[in-house]
Design an enzyme around this catalytic site. Sequence first.
Site, PDB file in Angstrom:
ATOM      1  CE  LYS A   1     -41.357   2.533  25.211  1.00 11.04           C
ATOM      2  NZ  LYS A   1     -42.185   3.588  25.802  1.00 11.04           N
TER       3      LYS A   1
ATOM      4  CE1 TYR B   1     -19.890   4.353  -0.935  1.00 10.12           C
ATOM      5  CE2 TYR B   1     -20.740   3.873   1.254  1.00 10.12           C
ATOM      6  CZ  TYR B   1     -20.473   3.476  -0.045  1.00 10.12           C
ATOM      7  OH  TYR B   1     -20.786   2.218  -0.445  1.00 10.12           O
TER       8      TYR B   1
HETATM    9  C1  LIG Z   1     -41.590   4.026  26.999  1.00  8.68           C
HETATM   10  C2  LIG Z   1     -42.484   4.403  28.087  1.00  8.68           C
HETATM   11  C3  LIG Z   1     -42.061   4.327  29.422  1.00  8.68           C
HETATM   12  C4  LIG Z   1     -40.631   3.995  29.820  1.00  8.68           C
HETATM   13  O1  LIG Z   1     -39.847   5.150  29.644  1.00  8.68           O
HETATM   14  P1  LIG Z   1     -38.334   5.246  30.141  1.00  8.68           P
HETATM   15  O2  LIG Z   1     -38.019   6.676  30.001  1.00  8.68           O
HETATM   16  O3  LIG Z   1     -37.527   4.386  29.210  1.00  8.68           O
HETATM   17  O4  LIG Z   1     -38.290   4.767  31.531  1.00  8.68           O
HETATM   18  C5  LIG Z   1     -42.990   4.582  30.403  1.00  8.68           C
HETATM   19  N1  LIG Z   1     -44.269   4.926  30.091  1.00  8.68           N
HETATM   20  C6  LIG Z   1     -44.697   5.028  28.831  1.00  8.68           C
HETATM   21  C7  LIG Z   1     -46.101   5.416  28.556  1.00  8.68           C
HETATM   22  C8  LIG Z   1     -43.825   4.790  27.773  1.00  8.68           C
HETATM   23  O5  LIG Z   1     -44.257   4.913  26.519  1.00  8.68           O
END
Ligand SMILES: *Cc1c(COP(=O)(O)O)cnc(C)c1O
Length: 380
Positions: free
Chosen positions: A38, A268
């Site tokens: 993702k 800034y």
């Molecule tokens: C993002 C996500 C993962 C992966 O998590 P990591 O900590 O990056 O390994 C696994 N399961 C779900 C449901 C997630 O949303």
Amino acid sequence: MKHCFRCWAEVDLDALRGNLAWIRHRVGPQVKIMTVVKADAYGHGLKQIAALLMQNGTDLFGVANLAEARAIHSVGQGWPVLMLGACLPDEAELTVLDGVIPTISTLQEAKRFSQAASRLNRPTRVHIKVDTGMGRLGVSVRKARELIVQVNRLPGLKLEGIYTHYASVEDDLEFSRAQRKRFQTLLDRLEVEGMAIPMIHANNSGALLHEPGTLFNLVRPGLLVYGVAPPGKRRLASTLQKHLHAALALKCRVSLVKEIPRGTPLSYGRMFVARTKMRVATLTAGYGDGYLRACSNRARVLIDGKRCPVLGRVTMDQMIADVSRVPGVKPGDEVVLIGRQRGDEISVNELAGWCDTIPWEVLTSISYRVPRIYRGSQAA
Ligand SMILES: *Cc1c(COP(=O)(O)O)cnc(C)c1O
């Protein structure tokens, strides 16, 4: 280097391959791996990373939304993709049409997919999510069995998976164990009643490392795939550091070098004022590239292998670093914001610590303006 980018990310595909191979080694051949890609594969570039991971033995992909699923399917039609988020009501048809596996927490959602599947004559695989303590998605443990019975009766649906998600796996072992127990009790009951579901999963990166005994038959690593260890109180064995390789480096360049007299304010808000005469460099990256503004006056960057403090506020496109200890520095020199230079390294975790955030946010903040450059034997 034959490019004139101002801020860019280098992605080492061999590192990613090695990380996936190590995860495979760790979970064994019986356990399936869903690589979580993702948010543009945690900022690494979804299409390239999905292609690489599929070539190297990922079994499924996990995404947050339909657009991400489509991006994967544009590279590999029919590659199995689980949508980890809930589908919106008006996405049900598209989800079914695209052959994406939805996550279901309620009967209402299940009915929508069943109707869409029947209408489009497309049998649809679904995974049910169980809330064991995260409170975000999922049916409560108490109501899970009933939902499973109902989903099994709905036409057009094939219940392929059941899963849960840990809320504080990096820092609260006891709570995680309680979550796992609730889940396991449900699974045992389903088994006894002859309602076993083929795919069972719970472990993200942290759980994969800390709970190796309870992988079920599918794991869902994200961060680890990219070679970054989940932070937390529970220290990781040094062997782990040896096997994981950070895949992403973030770099920019020096655009200007100057000497400033004592009392000179920088950037800034004049958050930094020189206490002595010093040499500073203006750099070609800022929060518009995703280098977090919270790093202002706190982070370090590598120039000529030396750690240089960021001075004053990070601005949209530029920032300033102290190069008093880097004698030969000149415009055009490469600056490492994340990654290695000479013998030193600034890790994603270290940068996250300076900015009071987590490695996931550091990686996914790197903006669209930053070109991703792929290296390694499978780079196109
Ligand atoms: C993002 C996500 C993962 C992966 O998590 P990591 O900590 O990056 O390994 C696994 N399961 C779900 C449901 C997630 O949303």
